[in-house]
Design a protein around this motif. Structure first.
Motif, PDB file in Angstrom:
ATOM      1  N   VAL A   1      54.807 -18.091  22.642  1.00  0.00           N
ATOM      2  CA  VAL A   1      53.647 -17.548  21.948  1.00  0.00           C
ATOM      3  C   VAL A   1      53.317 -18.432  20.757  1.00  0.00           C
ATOM      4  CG1 VAL A   1      52.708 -15.596  20.664  1.00  0.00           C
ATOM      5  CG2 VAL A   1      54.159 -15.194  22.653  1.00  0.00           C
ATOM      6  N   GLN A   2      52.085 -18.796  20.651  1.00  0.00           N
ATOM      7  CA  GLN A   2      51.622 -19.554  19.488  1.00  0.00           C
ATOM      8  C   GLN A   2      50.587 -18.728  18.753  1.00  0.00           C
ATOM      9  OE1 GLN A   2      50.327 -23.351  21.130  1.00  0.00           O
ATOM     10  NE2 GLN A   2      52.281 -24.268  20.549  1.00  0.00           N
ATOM     11  N   GLN A   4      47.777 -18.676  15.567  1.00  0.00           N
ATOM     12  CA  GLN A   4      46.929 -19.529  14.737  1.00  0.00           C
ATOM     13  C   GLN A   4      46.139 -18.649  13.785  1.00  0.00           C
ATOM     14  OE1 GLN A   4      46.673 -23.026  14.932  1.00  0.00           O
ATOM     15  NE2 GLN A   4      45.390 -22.902  13.110  1.00  0.00           N
ATOM     16  N   ALA A  22      44.865 -15.695  16.015  1.00  0.00           N
ATOM     17  CA  ALA A  22      44.680 -15.803  17.459  1.00  0.00           C
ATOM     18  C   ALA A  22      45.997 -16.179  18.118  1.00  0.00           C
ATOM     19  CB  ALA A  22      43.620 -16.847  17.761  1.00  0.00           C
ATOM     20  N   ALA A  23      46.298 -15.520  19.213  1.00  0.00           N
ATOM     21  CA  ALA A  23      47.565 -15.743  19.902  1.00  0.00           C
ATOM     22  C   ALA A  23      47.345 -16.305  21.292  1.00  0.00           C
ATOM     23  CB  ALA A  23      48.333 -14.429  20.001  1.00  0.00           C
ATOM     24  N   SER A  24      48.263 -17.141  21.690  1.00  0.00           N
ATOM     25  CA  SER A  24      48.262 -17.619  23.060  1.00  0.00           C
ATOM     26  C   SER A  24      49.201 -16.740  23.879  1.00  0.00           C
ATOM     27  CB  SER A  24      48.737 -19.072  23.117  1.00  0.00           C
ATOM     28  OG  SER A  24      50.079 -19.143  22.668  1.00  0.00           O
ATOM     29  N   GLY A  25      49.151 -16.847  25.180  1.00  0.00           N
ATOM     30  CA  GLY A  25      50.091 -16.109  25.998  1.00  0.00           C
ATOM     31  C   GLY A  25      49.487 -14.861  26.614  1.00  0.00           C
ATOM     32  N   ARG A  26      50.201 -14.323  27.587  1.00  0.00           N
ATOM     33  CA  ARG A  26      49.691 -13.212  28.377  1.00  0.00           C
ATOM     34  C   ARG A  26      50.137 -11.847  27.886  1.00  0.00           C
ATOM     35  NH1 ARG A  26      51.019 -15.337  34.538  1.00  0.00           N
ATOM     36  NH2 ARG A  26      49.951 -17.348  34.393  1.00  0.00           N
ATOM     37  N   PHE A  28      50.225 -10.469  24.841  1.00  0.00           N
ATOM     38  CA  PHE A  28      49.835 -10.156  23.473  1.00  0.00           C
ATOM     39  C   PHE A  28      49.833  -8.659  23.217  1.00  0.00           C
ATOM     40  CE2 PHE A  28      48.111 -10.839  19.421  1.00  0.00           C
ATOM     41  CZ  PHE A  28      47.048  -9.978  19.223  1.00  0.00           C
ATOM     42  N   ASN A  76      42.997 -11.499  22.290  1.00  0.00           N
ATOM     43  CA  ASN A  76      44.303 -11.936  21.795  1.00  0.00           C
ATOM     44  C   ASN A  76      44.265 -12.240  20.294  1.00  0.00           C
ATOM     45  OD1 ASN A  76      45.305 -11.707  24.383  1.00  0.00           O
ATOM     46  ND2 ASN A  76      46.195 -13.747  24.438  1.00  0.00           N
ATOM     47  N   THR A  77      43.633 -11.368  19.547  1.00  0.00           N
ATOM     48  CA  THR A  77      43.438 -11.634  18.126  1.00  0.00           C
ATOM     49  C   THR A  77      43.752 -10.387  17.303  1.00  0.00           C
ATOM     50  OG1 THR A  77      41.721 -13.268  18.616  1.00  0.00           O
ATOM     51  CG2 THR A  77      41.810 -12.426  16.378  1.00  0.00           C
TER      52      THR A  77
END
Length: 129
Positions: A1-2, A4, A22-26, A28, A76-77
């Motif tokens: 997970v990243q 930002q 904001a997040a990456s990945g499924r 969240f 994803n925020t």
């Protein structure tokens, strides 16, 4: 997970600002998300948190009534809306993700930085007096 974080900046006392993360990945929506802040020369402190589906929010006393945490899982925020800002709110604001579903259920756990597994890089909020 990243993660930002963005949206920091300079605002006058009494003003408002919204910072985003904001997040990456499924996965969240399964993460509890926390916000922390760190003022120059001080420790990182808990601001508040929101549960995975957004049904529960938690705030520390200095944030109650002025700050609001929300999330949009479709984007994803997670957001931190800050109103009635004071000079002492000046800090770098960090978002963090807790992968353990039980983290937010404990006031001690959710306010402890090491309970969170992923961190954003932080965004600077400066409130001029």
């Amino acid at each position: 997970v990243q993660l930002q974080a963005s949206g920091g900046g300079l605002v006058q006392a009494g003003g408002s600002l919204r910072v985003s993360c904001a997040a990456s990945g499924r996965s969240f929506s399964s993460y509890g998300m926390g916000w922390f802040r760190q003022a120059p020369g001080k420790e990182r402190v808990f601001v508040g948190a929101i549960s995975g589906r957004g049904g529960n929010t938690y705030y520390v006393d200095f944030a109650k009534g002025r700050f609001t945490i929300s999330r949009d899982n479709d984007k994803n925020t997670v957001y931190l809306q800050m109103n009635s800002l004071k000079h002492e709110d000046t800090a770098v604001y960090y978002c963090a993700a807790a992968t353990n579903p039980g983290t937010l259920l404990s006031s001690r756990a959710r306010s402890t930085p090491r309970s969170y597994h992923y961190w954003g890089q932080g965004t600077l909020v400066t409130v001029s007096s």
